[in-house]
Design a protein around this motif. Structure first.
Motif, PDB file in Angstrom:
ATOM      1  N   HIS A   1       0.821  -1.200   0.000  1.00 12.83           N
ATOM      2  CA  HIS A   1       0.000   0.000   0.000  1.00 12.83           C
ATOM      3  C   HIS A   1       0.861   1.259   0.000  1.00 12.83           C
ATOM      4  O   HIS A   1       1.976   1.264   0.489  1.00 12.83           O
ATOM      5  N   GLY A   2       0.287   2.295  -0.552  1.00  6.88           N
ATOM      6  CA  GLY A   2       0.932   3.599  -0.471  1.00  6.88           C
ATOM      7  C   GLY A   2       1.790   3.928  -1.671  1.00  6.88           C
ATOM      8  O   GLY A   2       2.032   3.103  -2.549  1.00  6.88           O
ATOM      9  N   ASN A   3       2.270   5.169  -1.672  1.00  2.00           N
ATOM     10  CA  ASN A   3       3.053   5.692  -2.803  1.00  2.00           C
ATOM     11  C   ASN A   3       4.530   5.400  -2.596  1.00  2.00           C
ATOM     12  O   ASN A   3       5.251   6.211  -2.024  1.00  2.00           O
ATOM     13  N   TYR A   4       4.933   4.231  -3.023  1.00  2.00           N
ATOM     14  CA  TYR A   4       6.349   3.882  -2.908  1.00  2.00           C
ATOM     15  C   TYR A   4       6.749   3.052  -4.111  1.00  2.00           C
ATOM     16  O   TYR A   4       5.896   2.561  -4.861  1.00  2.00           O
ATOM     17  N   ARG A   5       8.020   2.919  -4.318  1.00  2.00           N
ATOM     18  CA  ARG A   5       8.541   2.024  -5.346  1.00  2.00           C
ATOM     19  C   ARG A   5       9.676   1.212  -4.728  1.00  2.00           C
ATOM     20  O   ARG A   5      10.272   1.628  -3.740  1.00  2.00           O
ATOM     21  N   THR A   6       9.956   0.076  -5.314  1.00  2.00           N
ATOM     22  CA  THR A   6      11.211  -0.598  -4.983  1.00  2.00           C
ATOM     23  C   THR A   6      12.112  -0.492  -6.197  1.00  2.00           C
ATOM     24  O   THR A   6      11.631  -0.435  -7.335  1.00  2.00           O
ATOM     25  N   LEU A   7      13.403  -0.464  -5.955  1.00  2.00           N
ATOM     26  CA  LEU A   7      14.366  -0.463  -7.051  1.00  2.00           C
ATOM     27  C   LEU A   7      14.534  -1.920  -7.480  1.00  2.00           C
ATOM     28  O   LEU A   7      14.787  -2.781  -6.638  1.00  2.00           O
TER      29      LEU A   7
ATOM     30  N   ARG B   1      18.144   4.879   0.306  1.00  2.00           N
ATOM     31  CA  ARG B   1      17.438   4.476   1.537  1.00  2.00           C
ATOM     32  C   ARG B   1      16.085   3.866   1.198  1.00  2.00           C
ATOM     33  O   ARG B   1      15.025   4.318   1.644  1.00  2.00           O
ATOM     34  N   ASN B   2      16.146   2.789   0.446  1.00  2.00           N
ATOM     35  CA  ASN B   2      14.921   2.178  -0.070  1.00  2.00           C
ATOM     36  C   ASN B   2      15.207   0.702  -0.327  1.00  2.00           C
ATOM     37  O   ASN B   2      16.325   0.335  -0.672  1.00  2.00           O
ATOM     38  N   PRO B   3      14.204  -0.159  -0.173  1.00  2.00           N
ATOM     39  CA  PRO B   3      14.450  -1.568  -0.509  1.00  2.00           C
ATOM     40  C   PRO B   3      14.782  -1.730  -1.996  1.00  2.00           C
ATOM     41  O   PRO B   3      14.204  -1.043  -2.835  1.00  2.00           O
TER      42      PRO B   3
ATOM     43  N   LYS C   1      12.992  11.135  -4.526  1.00  2.00           N
ATOM     44  CA  LYS C   1      14.046  10.108  -4.599  1.00  2.00           C
ATOM     45  C   LYS C   1      13.845   9.229  -5.822  1.00  2.00           C
ATOM     46  O   LYS C   1      14.790   8.891  -6.522  1.00  2.00           O
ATOM     47  N   TYR C   2      12.601   8.832  -6.040  1.00  2.00           N
ATOM     48  CA  TYR C   2      12.332   7.934  -7.165  1.00  2.00           C
ATOM     49  C   TYR C   2      12.593   8.649  -8.486  1.00  2.00           C
ATOM     50  O   TYR C   2      13.102   8.050  -9.426  1.00  2.00           O
ATOM     51  N   GLN C   3      12.278   9.936  -8.516  1.00  2.00           N
ATOM     52  CA  GLN C   3      12.566  10.690  -9.739  1.00  2.00           C
ATOM     53  C   GLN C   3      14.070  10.772  -9.974  1.00  2.00           C
ATOM     54  O   GLN C   3      14.531  10.674 -11.115  1.00  2.00           O
ATOM     55  N   GLU C   4      14.811  10.911  -8.901  1.00  2.00           N
ATOM     56  CA  GLU C   4      16.270  10.945  -9.054  1.00  2.00           C
ATOM     57  C   GLU C   4      16.775   9.592  -9.547  1.00  2.00           C
ATOM     58  O   GLU C   4      17.633   9.519 -10.422  1.00  2.00           O
ATOM     59  N   ALA C   5      16.226   8.536  -8.984  1.00  2.00           N
ATOM     60  CA  ALA C   5      16.621   7.191  -9.436  1.00  2.00           C
ATOM     61  C   ALA C   5      16.280   7.015 -10.918  1.00  2.00           C
ATOM     62  O   ALA C   5      17.047   6.422 -11.676  1.00  2.00           O
ATOM     63  N   GLU C   6      15.142   7.553 -11.323  1.00  2.00           N
ATOM     64  CA  GLU C   6      14.759   7.449 -12.735  1.00  2.00           C
ATOM     65  C   GLU C   6      15.760   8.176 -13.631  1.00  2.00           C
ATOM     66  O   GLU C   6      16.057   7.730 -14.727  1.00  2.00           O
ATOM     67  N   ARG C   7      16.286   9.277 -13.135  1.00  2.00           N
ATOM     68  CA  ARG C   7      17.272  10.022 -13.930  1.00  2.00           C
ATOM     69  C   ARG C   7      18.628   9.322 -13.947  1.00  2.00           C
ATOM     70  O   ARG C   7      19.323   9.341 -14.955  1.00  2.00           O
ATOM     71  N   ARG C   8      18.985   8.703 -12.840  1.00  2.00           N
ATOM     72  CA  ARG C   8      20.382   8.276 -12.683  1.00  2.00           C
ATOM     73  C   ARG C   8      20.634   6.771 -12.785  1.00  2.00           C
ATOM     74  O   ARG C   8      21.754   6.353 -13.040  1.00  2.00           O
TER      75      ARG C   8
ATOM     76  N   ILE D   1      17.791  -4.001 -17.535  1.00  2.00           N
ATOM     77  CA  ILE D   1      18.473  -4.569 -16.352  1.00  2.00           C
ATOM     78  C   ILE D   1      17.818  -3.988 -15.096  1.00  2.00           C
ATOM     79  O   ILE D   1      17.627  -4.683 -14.115  1.00  2.00           O
ATOM     80  N   THR D   2      17.439  -2.711 -15.164  1.00  2.00           N
ATOM     81  CA  THR D   2      16.575  -2.165 -14.114  1.00  2.00           C
ATOM     82  C   THR D   2      15.150  -2.195 -14.657  1.00  2.00           C
ATOM     83  O   THR D   2      14.887  -1.685 -15.739  1.00  2.00           O
ATOM     84  N   LEU D   3      14.261  -2.806 -13.900  1.00  2.00           N
ATOM     85  CA  LEU D   3      12.844  -2.809 -14.300  1.00  2.00           C
ATOM     86  C   LEU D   3      12.135  -1.617 -13.655  1.00  2.00           C
ATOM     87  O   LEU D   3      11.181  -1.091 -14.191  1.00  2.00           O
ATOM     88  N   TYR D   4      12.578  -1.243 -12.474  1.00  2.00           N
ATOM     89  CA  TYR D   4      12.282   0.084 -11.949  1.00  2.00           C
ATOM     90  C   TYR D   4      13.580   0.647 -11.409  1.00  2.00           C
ATOM     91  O   TYR D   4      14.175   0.022 -10.532  1.00  2.00           O
ATOM     92  N   PRO D   5      14.042   1.799 -11.883  1.00  2.00           N
ATOM     93  CA  PRO D   5      13.439   2.603 -12.946  1.00  2.00           C
ATOM     94  C   PRO D   5      13.473   1.896 -14.307  1.00  2.00           C
ATOM     95  O   PRO D   5      14.475   1.265 -14.643  1.00  2.00           O
TER      96      PRO D   5
END
Lengths: 486, 78, 359
Positions: C130-136, C161-163, C226-233, C279-283
């Motif tokens: 539940h909630g607005n989160y993502r896993t890498l 700082r994320n699973p 954070k997730y947007q940064e991960a999407e960029r990087r 190789i990354t499915l998220y991002p």
């Protein structure tokens, strides 16, 4: 007039102001007369008294006491509903010399988290659990708890708790007392002065047990919830004393503090440079050709038989020997129930080029250890490929003119050296004789690596040699122009 | 004055008191009561009658608020 | 160190220990059990902790405790167990706790079977809790990548700082390939935010509760950033023979390997086919997919699930190119030959006979 000295004041391990709250920073968020406030104070007194404020980590639950971290100036971790014992388990295992306290209510510990508390207790986790039992779901507004007494009306038992419909109140201390590991289990109450002062002693003991390094300690506190019980605080206290205590007997259910021994400290961790050895990396490896330094070949091997014939092991020997010989290799097993019965097969690739798919759908080598395997996989064999079949002759209807098929009774040959289970290695020998897949030395080295028992290793070396001999006596259909799929 | 001075003294923090009355109930010499007046949260806070405290500290443990009550004892002359 | 013939599931454990992980909390499930078994052996020998939990629910919450204490720790499971762990994923992300979870996918839904599938894509990549989160999410296609991406997962988990999840299937978990392992890394000191039971860390709090709407909104926006940064990087992708590709195959994990064989065979048959392997499915590699759409005339997604990956490819393409789809499920893997036949049937018009002449 003499002067006065303070003897009882706000314990040090409470914050002076509850800054994590946005308002009412001098008061708890609990209702007037709530037992949580008293339990907090008793716990705080124990932490102060034992001098462990700087070592304590409080795991707070879901429920009214979710905000334990507003008040306790110790390390704080807030856990999911019912999971505090699991969270506390890992905290304590990670930080064995810290004082880890799981604070839970009755819904949290006795309903949604029943598995977690039972197993943490059963593992004898060296934590302290404070279990506040008020027989009701307070935070969510007065629904039945696992500890609600029979007959009590709640938001979800509008006709009163009925044993036929909702079962009986759960007796946690008695339940946990059936386990071997817990060191200390006691139920206390907040029903009057005597009970409260007794609770203070018991809570301190449960904390002290952890300071001494003993195992699992739990204190169940029968505690008032005036708001949901719809009683004034004094009346609620009476209810604890007279009615809760009648259902949940106050007293000790386990005390092995006198005989329990502190848990042994973990041995010192190994040095960094010892880790590869511990992980079995790089020990006793032969010097190898780097991958790709081989002539251009691409062996796509399927090994198949019934479970127990050593199908997967044969594939592994091939892959290990292939790696030794400088090939790129892959080994992919069928797995699961097939490992225990029925058919078993694996895909092995040895290639001079990096391997794309480790799945072998069109093998150029088929090692069929029984007839069903031959039927199943022969149609997929690439024209020009090799098929070794474990039998006296190729079964009728299985012939294929475009592959090189050899039937040899590998199991019977293995029987002759006294170990029918070595048939897989007899086949290996035959395959090595029929092809230039790997050198004998590489296959032997692979066996040496995989077969731990010297006795079995000797048998396997013998089996491999027998396979070679038998193959030498056999006429292999020739197909010189076959280029191994490259 | 011939009566012995009180052994104890109890102090309330009206910022914390929620007027639950548990201290009043707990006090062995019965020297506490709920005030007629309301604090600014709207609670009738507990108060000391002004005499008779023995310094036993029971009220401190009965009080659910961390700093709602402080108890003092008279220093005994050496 | 020489390359070691290593099983995928064991590679995860060895790489984790070498990356400084010292806590493993697990529950056995086929086809991930070898991970717990290897962890039971190696973590204690490395001076770490192994606990076999009473359930996946307990395991993921132990991970929460272990991560709160600031150490590198992990768990592993497969579909049914991952479903149970979703509560913990949400709490771990909400409390911003770094940790690694390996999911070795099997057939579903329900008990399904234990054969390989890729049906956990949505519950892992989209977030099943539940909630607005993502896993890498990192998707290895080889045993070497099982090791390398486990190491990377720990690094990314800490950076954000994320699973982080290593999402593999039963094939990759069960197969053996040579692996060259990284050098061992020392166990790092706990990060500043960790709750370690010291005077210095006393004020630290690990929690995911924000009762006031404004505070929670602020927290969710922080996670979002954070997730947007991960999407960029952090997007990682393998493009295989895509430079001149008319048709781009898209697949991850074991399917990526199969598709490499398809690419080679298709090219021998005169079709310019390439492979994009996330190789990354998220991002998700959105930009890479779009970049290939400039040259490629069509995309074909191949997966061992019924369109879970395809949805992301379609979202990335935003209708720029047609997306064909081929899948096998239930524990069946598509053979290179059947995918080739599908590609040839769908894209016959793109066959260029000259390629055969010059090829």
């Amino acid at each position: 007039m003499g002067s006065f000295t303070l003897t009882h004041e706000r314990p040090d391990c409470f914050y002076d102001r509850f800054e994590r709250k946005s308002e009412l920073q001098h008061q708890t968020h609990y209702c007037p007369g709530c037992g949580h406030g008293i339990v907090h104070k008793l716990l705080a007194e124990a932490i102060d008294g034992l001098g462990v404020q700087d070592r304590t980590i409080l795991v707070s639950p879901v429920g009214c006491s979710v905000f334990g971290y507003y008040y306790f100036d110790v390390g704080n971790v807030q856990a999911a509903h019912g999971r505090a014992p699991a969270v506390a388990t890992a905290l304590k295992r990670s930080l064995p010399d810290k004082i880890v306290v799981a604070y839970q209510g009755d819904g949290d510990l006795g309903a949604i988290g029943t598995a977690e508390i039972v197993h943490a207790a059963n593992r004898g986790e060296a934590i302290t659990v404070i279990f506040v039992n008020n027989g009701i779901y307070g935070m969510t507004g007065g629904q039945m708890a696992p500890t609600t007494p029979l007959g009590k009306k709640t938001a979800t038992t509008p006709f009163g708790r009925d044993a036929l419909n909702e079962g009986y109140p759960l007796h946690i201390c008695e339940l946990l007392a059936s386990l071997e590991a817990p060191v200390f289990l006691e139920r206390v109450g907040l029903g009057n002065n005597k009970q409260i002062m007794g609770a203070a002693k018991v809570l301190r003991k449960a904390m002290e047990n952890q300071v001494k390094g003993l195992g699992f300690s739990l204190v169940e506190v029968l505690s008032p919830c005036p708001t949901i019980w719809k009683m004034d605080p004094v009346e609620a206290q009476r209810f604890v004393r007279e009615e809760m205590a009648a259902v949940f007997g106050i007293g000790n259910y386990r005390d092995r503090t006198a005989t329990a021994t502190p848990r042994p400290a973990r041995p010192a961790p190994p040095k960094l440079e010892e880790l590869p050895g511990i992980l079995g990396l790089g020990n006793g490896d032969r010097d190898r050709l780097p991958c790709g330094e081989t002539s251009a070949v691409d062996y796509r091997i399927r090994v198949a038989g019934f479970g127990g014939q050593g199908v997967l092991m044969l594939g592994e020997v091939l892959a290990e020997a292939g790696l030794d010989a400088g090939y790129h290799v892959s080994w992919l097993p069928s797995y699961g129930p097939e490992m225990r019965s029925g058919t078993s097969n694996c895909h092995v690739r040895l290639s001079s080029r990096p391997i794309d798919s480790p799945l072998v759908s069109q093998p150029n080598v088929l090692l069929a250890l029984n007839e069903p395997s031959l039927h199943k996989f022969l149609p997929g064999v690439e024209p020009g490929g090799i098929v070794l079949y474990n039998g006296d002759a190729i079964p009728e209807g299985c012939g294929r003119g475009d592959v090189r098929m050899v039937a040899l009774p590998f199991t019977r040959i293995a029987d002759q050296i006294g170990v029918s289970k070595a048939a897989n290695i007899v086949i290996l020998g035959a395959l090595l004789e029929a092809t230039d897949l790997v050198e004998n030395e590489q296959a032997t080295a692979a066996l040496h690596k995989l077969v731990k028992s010297p006795k079995w290793f000797d048998i396997d070396v013998q089996a491999m040699e027998r396979g070679r001999e038998e193959m030498r006596k056999t006429t292999m259909p020739v197909s010189d122009d076959y280029l191994w799929g490259v | 004055m011939t009566s012995k001075p009180d052994r104890g003294l109890v102090e309330f923090n009206s910022e914390e008191c929620k007027g639950c009355g548990l201290c009043v109930e707990a006090c062995p010499p019965k020297v506490l009561r709920l005030s007629e007046q309301l604090n600014h949260y709207g609670y009738h806070t507990a108060e000391y009658l002004g005499a008779g405290c023995t310094g036993c500290g029971i009220c401190f443990f009965a009080c659910p608020e961390p700093g709602g009550i402080a108890v003092l004892r008279r220093e005994v002359a050496a | 160190m020489n390359a070691q013939l290593t099983k995928g599931n064991e590679a995860i454990v060895k790489a984790a220990v070498l990356a400084g992980a010292r806590g493993f909390y697990g529950y056995p499930i086929t086809p991930a059990s070898e991970i717990a078994e290897a962890a039971a052996l190696y973590f204690p020998l490395a001076g770490g902790v192994f606990v076999q939990a009473e359930s996946e629910v307990a395991a993921i919450n132990m991970l929460y405790g272990g991560a709160a204490a600031g150490g590198r720790c992990m768990t592993a499971s497969s579909g049914p167990g991952i479903s149970l762990m979703q509560e913990g994923f949400s709490y771990l992300a909400g409390a911003e706790l770094p940790c690694v979870i390996a999911d070795i996918m099997r057939g579903g839904p329900g008990l399904g079977n234990i054969a390989p599938e890729q049906g956990d894509y949505n519950q892992i990549v989209k977030g099943g809790g539940h909630g607005n989160y993502r896993t890498l999410v990192l998707a290895p296609d080889s045993v070497q990548e099982m090791a390398d991406l486990t190491t990377l997962a720990f690094d990314l988990a800490e950076r954000y700082r994320n699973p982080a999840v290593v999402l593999a299937d039963g094939f990759i978990g069960q197969m053996m390939e040579p692996v060259t392992f990284a050098d061992p890394r020392p166990v790092a000191a706990p990060p500043e935010w960790a709750v370690t039971g010291t005077r210095e860390s006393r004020h630290n709090l690990v929690s995911s509760i924000y009762l006031e709407p404004d505070k929670l909104e602020q927290h969710v926006r922080k996670l979002e950033a954070k997730y947007q940064e991960a999407e960029r990087r952090e997007t990682r992708v393998e493009c295989w023979r895509t430079d001149d590709a008319d048709v781009v195959l898209v697949g991850y994990g074991i399917v990526g390997r199969i598709l490499k064989a398809v690419v080679e065979q298709a090219r021998r048959h005169g079709m310019r086919v390439g492979l994009l392997r996330p190789i990354t499915l998220y991002p998700f590699p959105v930009e890479e997919v779009r970049a290939l759409s400039r040259r490629a005339r069509a995309f074909a997604v191949v997966e061992m699930s019924t369109g879970q990956l395809r949805d992301d490819v379609r979202l990335a393409l935003e209708g720029r190119r047609p997306v064909e789809f081929y899948s096998r499920v239930g524990g069946n893997a598509p053979s290179a030959e059947e995918v080739l036949a599908f590609v040839e049937a769908k894209f016959e018009a793109l066959r260029e006979s000259e390629v055969l002449v010059h090829g």
